[in-house]
Write a protein that holds these residues in place. Structure first.
Motif, PDB file in Angstrom:
ATOM      1  N   TYR A   1      -0.467  -2.315  14.217  1.00  0.00           N
ATOM      2  CA  TYR A   1      -0.448  -2.569  12.781  1.00  0.00           C
ATOM      3  C   TYR A   1      -0.421  -1.248  12.032  1.00  0.00           C
ATOM      4  N   HIS A   2      -0.153  -1.336  10.746  1.00  0.00           N
ATOM      5  CA  HIS A   2      -0.054  -0.164   9.893  1.00  0.00           C
ATOM      6  C   HIS A   2      -1.118  -0.261   8.814  1.00  0.00           C
ATOM      7  N   PHE A   3      -1.885   0.797   8.654  1.00  0.00           N
ATOM      8  CA  PHE A   3      -2.873   0.828   7.586  1.00  0.00           C
ATOM      9  C   PHE A   3      -2.155   1.137   6.278  1.00  0.00           C
ATOM     10  N   TYR A   4      -2.431   0.334   5.270  1.00  0.00           N
ATOM     11  CA  TYR A   4      -1.818   0.583   3.970  1.00  0.00           C
ATOM     12  C   TYR A   4      -2.332   1.909   3.410  1.00  0.00           C
ATOM     13  N   HIS A   5      -1.445   2.636   2.819  1.00  0.00           N
ATOM     14  CA  HIS A   5      -1.818   3.848   2.087  1.00  0.00           C
ATOM     15  C   HIS A   5      -0.813   4.007   0.962  1.00  0.00           C
ATOM     16  N   GLU A   6      -1.292   4.483  -0.148  1.00  0.00           N
ATOM     17  CA  GLU A   6      -0.412   4.679  -1.299  1.00  0.00           C
ATOM     18  C   GLU A   6       0.629   5.734  -0.956  1.00  0.00           C
ATOM     19  N   LYS A   7       1.840   5.513  -1.396  1.00  0.00           N
ATOM     20  CA  LYS A   7       2.911   6.476  -1.153  1.00  0.00           C
ATOM     21  C   LYS A   7       3.119   7.304  -2.411  1.00  0.00           C
ATOM     22  N   TYR A   8       2.973   8.595  -2.274  1.00  0.00           N
ATOM     23  CA  TYR A   8       3.205   9.506  -3.384  1.00  0.00           C
ATOM     24  C   TYR A   8       4.392  10.379  -3.035  1.00  0.00           C
TER      25      TYR A   8
END
Length: 83
Positions: free
Chosen positions: A36-43
């Motif tokens: 799975y992929h941990f959500y993180h904000e993309k900047y």
């Protein structure tokens, strides 16, 4: 081996994918319940190279909104009326 010299959004996944596609390795996309992929904000830092910035925005657009939402924004649809 991952690319450790990339700073900011680097597109290292894209580079790795392209490398495999050009090789004799068969590339498939599969689902794995254990992965799975941990959500993180993309900047997307405007200081990135032009290529990195464009790829970052493309990645952000694909993962942050549906096609419908992006279309609504592009055409500035508000209250059912095209702007």
């Amino acid at each position: 081996r991952s690319e450790e010299r990339i700073e900011g959004w680097g597109g290292e996944d894209v580079k790795l994918y392209r490398k495999y596609v050009k090789s004799a390795i068969v590339v498939i996309r599969s689902t794995d319940r254990g992965m799975y992929h941990f959500y993180h904000e993309k900047y997307c830092d405007p200081k990135l190279s032009k290529e990195q910035f464009k790829m970052c925005l493309g990645s952000k657009a694909l993962s942050e909104a549906s096609h419908s939402q992006l279309g609504m924004l592009a055409f500035k649809v508000q209250n059912g009326n095209a702007g």
